[in-house]
Design an enzyme around this catalytic site. Structure first.
Site, short mmCIF file in Angstrom:
data_model
loop_
_atom_site.label_atom_id
_atom_site.label_comp_id
_atom_site.label_asym_id
_atom_site.label_seq_id
_atom_site.Cartn_x
_atom_site.Cartn_y
_atom_site.Cartn_z
N LYS A 62 2.10 8.20 4.77
CA LYS A 62 2.51 8.50 6.15
C LYS A 62 1.45 9.28 6.91
O LYS A 62 1.44 9.29 8.14
CB LYS A 62 3.81 9.30 6.14
CG LYS A 62 4.96 8.58 5.45
CD LYS A 62 6.02 8.13 6.42
CE LYS A 62 7.11 7.35 5.70
NZ LYS A 62 8.07 6.73 6.58
N SER A 91 13.36 14.09 8.15
CA SER A 91 13.43 15.15 7.14
C SER A 91 12.63 14.74 5.92
O SER A 91 12.68 15.37 4.89
CB SER A 91 14.89 15.44 6.77
OG SER A 91 15.53 14.25 6.38
N ASN A 94 8.87 12.42 4.48
CA ASN A 94 7.42 12.55 4.45
C ASN A 94 6.78 12.52 5.83
O ASN A 94 5.73 13.13 6.03
CB ASN A 94 6.81 11.43 3.59
CG ASN A 94 6.92 11.73 2.10
OD1 ASN A 94 6.87 12.88 1.69
ND2 ASN A 94 7.09 10.69 1.30
N ASP A 136 -3.78 -11.73 -5.13
CA ASP A 136 -2.91 -12.83 -4.71
C ASP A 136 -1.69 -12.32 -3.94
O ASP A 136 -1.22 -12.97 -3.01
CB ASP A 136 -2.43 -13.60 -5.96
CG ASP A 136 -3.59 -14.19 -6.74
OD1 ASP A 136 -4.30 -15.03 -6.15
OD2 ASP A 136 -3.81 -13.79 -7.90
N GLY A 144 11.73 2.06 6.68
CA GLY A 144 11.81 1.86 8.12
C GLY A 144 11.00 0.67 8.59
O GLY A 144 11.15 0.22 9.73
N GLY A 158 7.53 0.36 8.70
CA GLY A 158 6.16 0.60 9.16
C GLY A 158 5.12 0.22 8.12
O GLY A 158 4.12 -0.44 8.42
N ASP A 204 18.96 -3.73 4.02
CA ASP A 204 19.00 -4.16 5.42
C ASP A 204 17.86 -5.12 5.77
O ASP A 204 18.06 -6.08 6.52
CB ASP A 204 18.97 -2.94 6.37
CG ASP A 204 17.78 -2.04 6.11
OD1 ASP A 204 17.55 -1.70 4.93
OD2 ASP A 204 17.08 -1.66 7.07
N LYS A 222 0.51 7.89 -16.00
CA LYS A 222 0.38 9.36 -16.00
C LYS A 222 0.27 9.93 -14.59
O LYS A 222 -0.51 10.85 -14.34
CB LYS A 222 -0.85 9.81 -16.81
CG LYS A 222 -1.01 9.17 -18.16
CD LYS A 222 0.03 9.61 -19.15
CE LYS A 222 -0.22 8.99 -20.52
NZ LYS A 222 0.98 9.10 -21.36
#
Lengths: 311, 311
Positions: free
Chosen positions: A50, A75, A77, A169, A177, A179, A207, A269
């Site tokens: 983000k 609320s 990232n 590929d 959302g 984006g 959705d 890891k």
């Protein structure tokens, strides 16, 4: 959003973001029967992709706009990303958060220099509070996912991935959302060679899957998923891009998300969010589609509360 | 063990190991007041630096020795490292493990192609079992830490770190059996510019700290530490190197180890073992020593059981 916009955007934001590493694992490749390239946006500044979109959106504001600051409601990232991007660019960021958001998230935003404005935990309160900040402060509203400049910014993760591994590929990314998946689909089109983009989505918040079927933006009736970053819904800016350029959306169950998340932690890891694991869970599920292929995955972020791990 | 041995060793093992990435974090640098460079051996093959020494030790065997295989006793990372290194080189590996070792550890060794030989959970049984394998199979015994070729191999992690970041003032590494810290100290001497090496050790198993004071190899009376990789003791091959070339050893408490481990997971977004966190805990503790300096840390490994995390 043409190819040159992605090139310009990437040049613009480069000084403010990390070109994150791409990790691979022989064991994982053997297990899934394909070559997997994990683009590690959990190593991005503030811990998620983000940061890219937030930085781009602020940098494209006019001098006057920058002086008055930016505002968003989130609320997650994006709240942290907008705060840190704004701070790096000397801009004020107003973050509207529901009063019942975890204190640790409010503190994280404040830690990055964001100004937290609390509101009632309803969509209406959130919208009216950000509206009033726009009027009162003259701040520019930046949507976390339904904004062209944000979409292009998020797409630079896939651009970097394809610059390092041009022969992919497929690229899989989580769908929240919209984006990230929209930006990824455009970047794959511009910078890949017949590289297709697949979205991963929890059954609990499918959705986007249903929107692709019906042709209109659908909403979620349930949101009972561990992938808390994916509960948001598509918007009118990113949905047409997703319709046109995303190959398909693969839905995954909660236990599949957990299995994928554990495999990433144990084998690669690295610490990643459940939302990131959704894309890998989709890869595992599509084993016929991916067999023998070169597959990129956007590991979207790594901000998890270690005190409440699902393992 | 002169400089050329390190150079030759590194050339030899390169095709079989990863040159692991070095990670940094602005937030961590701000918190500790120094520039920290984390050498991420948790991303090494089989998840720990032990792969380096195991590979070097097997490659230096004669053709006849290789045909008869290798043997070690270990229930930790060296068991897996020797198994995988042997497999890569087409050599048999007999791993003597106590019968009460966790099944997951036995399975991991078998997964890498090692032949697990169970014995009673005593030092005597372990030694007599490996002795009998040496006699019966003609297999060559390779000690996890008290072996020159293993020590040189482990040192290549620090060599890589200094090749990428030549100006380090200090390198911190955890102290267990002494192979890593001895190899690191020699590598720092040969490839650094007045680069000093500091060991991190839990108070609960501070045999190396006490050995440095007394001048003889001390044993541990308590082993109640979360850093289960550091319970082993120094040997006559590595102790003289440590005495001569290690700057100092810093002891840390269990809560300091946990704090450091959590910071690595939360800020660097990587999965590391408690033993790795011991070195970072020592860095945090030595804040006067390190202030404003460039500090390397060997993150020794990332094999943790996610089902029993201490967070």
């Amino acid at each position: 959003m043409d190819k040159s916009e992605f090139i310009e955007c990437h040049k613009r934001i480069k000084p403010f973001i990390h070109n994150t590493p791409v990790l691979t694992s022989h064991l994982i490749d053997e297990m899934v029967g394909a070559s997997i390239f994990f683009k590690c946006e959990n190593f991005q500044k503030m811990g998620a992709f983000k940061m890219r979109g937030a930085t781009n959106a602020i940098m494209l504001l006019s001098h006057e706009q920058r002086q008055k600051g930016v505002v968003t409601h989130s609320s997650g990232n994006f709240a942290q990303a907008l705060s840190l991007a704004a701070k790096s660019l000397g801009v004020k960021a107003f973050i509207v958060m529901p009063s019942n958001a975890p204190q640790v998230k409010k503190d994280a935003v404040k830690g990055y220099g964001g100004i937290v404005i609390e509101c009632e935990p309803t969509l209406k309160a959130r919208q009216s509070e950000s509206k009033s900040l726009q009027e009162k402060e003259g701040a520019t509203f930046i949507h976390p996912s339904n904004d062209d400049n944000v979409i292009v910014g998020q797409g630079t993760a896939c651009k970097e991935l394809l610059e390092k591994h041009p022969g992919l590929d497929y690229v899989f990314a989580p769908v929240g959302g919209g984006g990230l998946i929209a930006g990824t689909a455009l970047a794959a089109k511009y910078f890949g060679y017949n590289c297709k983009v697949v979205g991963g989505e929890p059954y609990e918040v499918d959705d986007a899957y249903r929107s692709m079927l019906s042709g209109i933006i659908e909403t979620n009736k349930t949101t009972n998923t561990i992938a808390d970053g994916l509960k948001t819904q598509l918007g009118d800016r990113n949905f047409p891009i997703i319709q046109k350029h995303v190959h398909s959306i693969t839905r995954v169950a909660e236990d599949e998300i957990l299995y994928a998340m554990r495999m990433i932690w144990e084998r690669l890891k690295i610490v990643c969010e459940p939302s990131s694991a959704v894309a890998f869970a989709a890869v595992i599920k599509e084993k016929n589609l991916i067999a023998g292929k070169k597959i990129g995955i956007i590991i979207s972020g790594g901000n998890v509360d270690l005190g409440i791990l699902p393992f």
